[in-house]
Write a protein that holds these residues in place. Structure first.
Motif, mmCIF file in Angstrom:
data_model
loop_
_atom_site.group_PDB
_atom_site.id
_atom_site.type_symbol
_atom_site.label_atom_id
_atom_site.label_comp_id
_atom_site.label_asym_id
_atom_site.label_seq_id
_atom_site.Cartn_x
_atom_site.Cartn_y
_atom_site.Cartn_z
ATOM 1 N N GLY A 50 0.258 -1.038 0.021
ATOM 2 C CA GLY A 50 0.196 -0.506 -0.089
ATOM 3 C C GLY A 50 0.698 1.102 -0.235
ATOM 4 O O GLY A 50 0.362 2.058 -0.572
ATOM 5 N N VAL A 51 2.007 1.419 0.522
ATOM 6 C CA VAL A 51 2.789 2.639 0.745
ATOM 7 C C VAL A 51 3.577 2.711 -0.844
ATOM 8 O O VAL A 51 3.528 3.853 -0.592
ATOM 9 C CB VAL A 51 3.917 2.635 1.444
ATOM 10 N N THR A 52 3.619 1.745 -1.384
ATOM 11 C CA THR A 52 4.213 1.692 -2.628
ATOM 12 C C THR A 52 3.481 2.342 -3.155
ATOM 13 O O THR A 52 3.559 2.953 -4.817
ATOM 14 C CB THR A 52 5.403 0.072 -2.780
ATOM 15 N N ILE A 53 2.676 1.939 -3.560
ATOM 16 C CA ILE A 53 1.334 1.681 -4.697
ATOM 17 C C ILE A 53 0.814 3.212 -5.135
ATOM 18 O O ILE A 53 0.197 3.839 -5.634
ATOM 19 C CB ILE A 53 0.429 0.852 -4.680
ATOM 20 N N THR A 54 0.309 3.738 -3.523
ATOM 21 C CA THR A 54 -1.063 5.136 -3.590
ATOM 22 C C THR A 54 -0.267 6.355 -3.911
ATOM 23 O O THR A 54 1.552 6.210 -3.889
ATOM 24 C CB THR A 54 -0.895 5.567 -2.016
ATOM 25 N N GLY A 55 -1.122 7.347 -3.946
ATOM 26 C CA GLY A 55 -0.649 8.015 -4.399
ATOM 27 C C GLY A 55 -0.965 9.369 -3.923
ATOM 28 O O GLY A 55 -0.689 10.749 -4.503
ATOM 29 N N ASP A 56 -1.297 9.148 -2.297
ATOM 30 C CA ASP A 56 -1.782 10.376 -1.544
ATOM 31 C C ASP A 56 -1.049 9.918 -0.281
ATOM 32 O O ASP A 56 -0.398 9.033 0.010
ATOM 33 C CB ASP A 56 -2.937 9.502 -1.316
ATOM 34 N N ALA A 57 -0.499 11.758 -0.534
ATOM 35 C CA ALA A 57 0.678 11.761 0.859
ATOM 36 C C ALA A 57 0.400 10.506 2.326
ATOM 37 O O ALA A 57 0.912 10.353 3.543
ATOM 38 C CB ALA A 57 1.183 13.019 0.669
ATOM 39 N N PHE A 58 -1.062 11.393 2.676
ATOM 40 C CA PHE A 58 -1.181 11.158 4.501
ATOM 41 C C PHE A 58 -1.508 9.390 3.872
ATOM 42 O O PHE A 58 -1.601 8.838 5.114
ATOM 43 C CB PHE A 58 -2.664 11.305 4.297
ATOM 44 N N ASN A 59 -2.120 8.683 2.410
ATOM 45 C CA ASN A 59 -2.392 6.981 2.740
ATOM 46 C C ASN A 59 -0.853 6.225 3.364
ATOM 47 O O ASN A 59 -0.973 5.437 3.435
ATOM 48 C CB ASN A 59 -3.087 7.515 1.686
ATOM 49 N N VAL A 60 0.238 7.267 2.021
ATOM 50 C CA VAL A 60 1.414 6.580 2.769
ATOM 51 C C VAL A 60 1.304 6.361 3.904
ATOM 52 O O VAL A 60 1.834 4.854 4.527
ATOM 53 C CB VAL A 60 2.515 7.793 2.192
ATOM 54 N N PHE A 61 1.261 7.140 5.308
ATOM 55 C CA PHE A 61 1.400 6.878 6.469
ATOM 56 C C PHE A 61 0.878 6.049 6.921
ATOM 57 O O PHE A 61 0.842 5.309 7.924
ATOM 58 C CB PHE A 61 0.729 8.345 7.326
ATOM 59 N N VAL A 62 -1.062 6.117 6.082
ATOM 60 C CA VAL A 62 -1.837 4.514 6.835
ATOM 61 C C VAL A 62 -1.390 3.142 6.880
ATOM 62 O O VAL A 62 -1.293 2.501 7.842
ATOM 63 C CB VAL A 62 -3.271 4.525 6.423
ATOM 64 N N PHE A 63 -0.722 3.219 5.351
ATOM 65 C CA PHE A 63 0.032 2.218 4.869
ATOM 66 C C PHE A 63 1.609 1.561 6.037
ATOM 67 O O PHE A 63 1.194 0.594 5.989
ATOM 68 C CB PHE A 63 0.255 1.520 3.595
#
Lengths: 501, 272
Positions: A128-141
């Motif tokens: 998820g960290v790798t695939i996402t294009g959303d900065a906050f989503n990086v934190f969650v994953f």
């Protein structure tokens, strides 16, 4: 079927994420392992298809829940993260089948479904960290994967209770890192009002003020903690040493690599090297820390009395190489960093897997356990030697390719001193790997004590996946089209991302 | 001036003080549970920081005000929905123009909802369309407005705000097209202008309604971060429990001493 293809970008994340809770419903024993293995293969298939898709058709953008970005969460897959996705799911697809015997001997059998559930959540988080294009989503994953990693490290407590304190320290430092990262994201949000990475890039362009600089600093420190960037690596040696061997093999090959990828993504896709403070960071922070890390960690590794701990320090040194590549700020340097992210995962995965085989048979990863191992476990020894040589950078292995790309990149910018240091630190790695190889091949097995009991070679269920990874070390050392070609193209795309959208 | 500068930003000072307190506890305390408490403080400071980002002076909580507020989503959704409402109005207008002013039934049906929501504004709208059809529409506001207000709730748009801005737009449209024959066209115009207004998004809507909401996005983000924080605390405390079971203590220096004895068989130097 076409419906499934259009949903392809979300499959690598959603498959393990849904499969993980289901694992808890399975009976104890072999079933959770089989389930996790199948899931990891499916995930790998989806990631490979995605890499193929991105390589042929260009950037893929997937809108979660059909909410259009920048408001909705976007999965944005270009070559750089497709490569990391392929790597992480590939390592999982090799480590999960490998795990059964090792996990059975090292952790409580009643917890097998919990163990494999946590492994899958960890995998889902990193993908998820790798695939996402959303900065906050990086934190969650990032936190999804980290939280399960803390639990997994702590599961080593059955063999050594120090795993508990190691996991606790990892939790404290990892949480501080993640919280720093969130503060940075908050500052960027304050400056731009958006969280989508591409949108952030557009809105940050031309801005140059304290808020952005502070946000950048918080993000670098936060992710630096997760990546075990040199002075912030203190959690890593204990966590790697006392975690169950399979967990070590998995997170050593993936977790820090994903963090390095996030760093690269923020440097190039959100900020851009045009920022004055980026150049300063590269020249005065990343480059010196990378070089110091390479040397200090390698030197510390030489004096370790425990192979696992030695390899852990070696990992810290290898992160230094990657940061060095990034800090050159050139296309070649970035490509070298990405190549090394991929190659080092193959090397460390194979090395820690061979250590897992030794631990299974001898119950120890101290240096003494490796004495005379060449006669007692020749197949495992062969794997260790080949991947060890790869770590040093022997020709026809991936390690050589990494060093080659890195040296070329430093020549290109005229950092002759740095090129010399790279070669010099490789020689240190020759010392610590050579020391173990010498013990394995030339010394006699211990004649008395608990390590002298006659032992068999590791079971096939472990040898086959391990040798697949060792073969990958050699294959990608000879065939550089996939790694080198894709990494160069990915670096190209990252450097020109401003014009891409 | 300097004092004002400092006092005006008191919430940032709270954030900084909490953050430093939390970090200090994490680094200085040897007790594992106290470390977890320090981490919690540290994370709480970030929650406050995010809420500070979202705060707008004079803004209310991001809960939609009005009769239907409870069924609606966030403001982004509102903006999206408004466009859909514009489109919906277009068809409604076409239907009404087909009936050429004899649309008493739908108008009266819709009237009840409308009078709740934006009655005050209707009085201001003195447009030719009403005057041309006094018998049919004497008790009702403009047709376009009605259709809009009727469409709005069903499409999950905040009715109070959206319909107000629609009223303004509709009014302009009717003034531009005073002829009774072109009432239908007037609706279409109004519809397109409504779509424009909706396109301007939250700002236009909020201005019309004179209600300022704080930014809900940081709240949503921090809800996620709170969940992560709770999970971290849970894992941290669970580890502390396991450490207690394995070592019989949760003091860091005693743990290190125990490990030292286990590894070397003798107490570390400087310890009894």
């Amino acid at each position: 079927m076409s419906g499934l293809i259009s949903q392809l970008p979300v499959l690598p994340v959603i498959t393990p994420l849904i499969a993980a809770p289901l694992t808890l419903l399975l009976p104890k024993g072999r079933v959770p392992w089989a389930w996790a293995t199948i899931v990891s293969w499916l995930t790998f298939a989806a990631s490979a298809a995605l890499l193929h898709n991105v390589a042929t058709n260009g950037v893929v953008s997937y809108h979660l829940g059909d909410w259009a970005p920048p408001l909705g969460i976007e999965y944005r897959i270009d070559l750089a993260n497709a490569l990391v996705l392929f790597l992480v799911s590939g390592i999982a697809a090799i480590v999960f089948p490998f795990a059964y015997e090792s996990v059975r001997s090292e952790t409580d059998n009643r917890q097998s479904s919990l163990f494999y559930g946590a492994m899958q959540i960890c995998l889902a988080g990193m993908l998820g960290v790798t695939i996402t294009g959303d900065a906050f989503n990086v934190f969650v994953f990032l936190e999804i994967s980290s939280l399960s990693t803390y639990a997994l490290v702590a599961m080593g407590a059955r063999r050594d209770r120090r795993a508990l304190t190691a996991a606790f320290n990892y939790l404290v430092m990892g949480t501080i890192g993640a919280t720093f990262f969130v503060i940075g994201i908050g500052l960027l949000y304050q400056a731009t009002g958006t969280l989508n990475m591409a949108d952030l890039h557009l809105r940050l362009a031309g801005q140059d003020n304290r808020v952005i600089e502070a946000g950048f600093a918080f993000i670098v420190v936060g992710i630096g903690l997760k990546a075990a960037m040199f002075p912030m690596h203190l959690w890593l040696p204990n966590a790697y040493t006392y975690a169950p061997s399979v967990v070590t093999a998995f997170i050593a090959a993936t977790a820090t690599k994903v963090a390095v990828y996030v760093l690269v993504r923020f440097f190039y896709s959100i900020f851009s090297p045009d920022f004055a403070f980026m150049q300063a960071t590269f020249a005065y922070v990343l480059l010196p820390l990378g070089v110091i890390g390479m040397f200090v960690a390698s030197l510390v590794a030489v004096f370790q009395a425990d192979v696992k701990r030695m390899l852990a320090y070696s990992s810290v040194a290898q992160i230094g190489y990657m940061l060095l590549g990034v800090s050159l700020g050139t296309k070649a340097g970035l490509a070298a960093a990405l190549v090394h992210v991929f190659n080092h995962a193959l090397i460390k995965g194979a090395l820690f897997m061979s250590v897992a085989c030794v631990v299974l048979r001898l119950g120890s990863h101290a240096n003494e356990a490796f004495q005379g191992l060449g006669r007692r476990m020749p197949v495992t020894t062969g794997a260790f030697i080949l991947s060890g040589l790869s770590l040093v950078g022997a020709p026809a292995t991936v390690g050589f390719i990494s060093k080659w790309y890195l040296l070329k990149a430093t020549f290109e910018v005229g950092h002759w001193g740095v090129s010399f240091l790279i070669v010099a630190s490789s020689l240190i790695s020759l010392i610590y790997i050579g020391r173990i190889i010498e013990m394995m091949v030339l010394r006699e097995p211990p004649e008395s004590g608990p390590l002298s009991a006659p032992i068999k070679e590791a079971p096939m269920s472990m040898l086959i996946p391990m040798w697949v990874l060792v073969a990958a070390n050699v294959y990608f050392g000879l065939q550089t089209d996939l790694t080198g070609g894709i990494a160069s193209a990915a670096a190209d795309a990252l450097m020109t991302v401003g014009g891409a959208r | 001036m300097a004092l004002e500068f400092i006092l005006e930003r008191y919430n940032y000072w709270i954030v900084i003080i909490l953050m430093m307190t939390g970090l200090y506890i994490v680094f200085s305390r040897g007790n594992l549970v106290k470390k977890v408490v320090g981490l919690n403080l540290f994370q709480t400071s970030v929650f406050i920081f995010y809420i500070t980002i979202g705060k707008i002076v004079g803004g209310t909580a991001p809960i939609l005000i009005g009769g239907h507020g409870d069924e609606h989503g966030d403001t982004h959704k509102g903006a999206d929905g408004a466009v859909a409402a514009g489109a919906g109005h277009d068809t409604a207008a076409a239907d009404l123009s087909g009936q050429d002013g004899s649309s008493a039934n739908p108008v009266i049906d819709l009237n009840a909802t409308l009078s709740d929501q934006g009655g005050g504004l209707h009085d201001k709208i003195a447009n030719p369309a009403i005057e041309m059809k006094p018998n049919d529409l004497s008790v009702s506001p403009p047709v376009g407005g009605d259709a809009e207000a009727g469409a709005a709730p069903s499409l999950h748009v905040e009715p109070g705000k959206i319909s107000n801005s629609f009223m303004d737009e509709a009014k302009t449209a009717f003034e531009l097209n005073p002829s009774p024959d072109s009432a239908g066209a007037g609706h279409a115009d109004a519809a397109s202008q409504i779509a424009d207004a909706a396109g301007h998004g939250v700002n236009a809507v909020t201005d019309a309604a004179a209600i300022i909401y704080t930014n809900p996005l940081p709240h949503v983000l921090i809800l996620t971060a709170i969940v992560v924080g709770v999970a971290t605390t849970a894992v941290g405390l669970a580890l502390a429990v396991r450490v207690r079971e394995a070592y019989g203590t949760i003091e860091e220096d005693e743990l290190e001493a125990a490990d030292h004895i286990a590894e070397f068989g003798v107490p570390a130097e400087g310890q009894a």
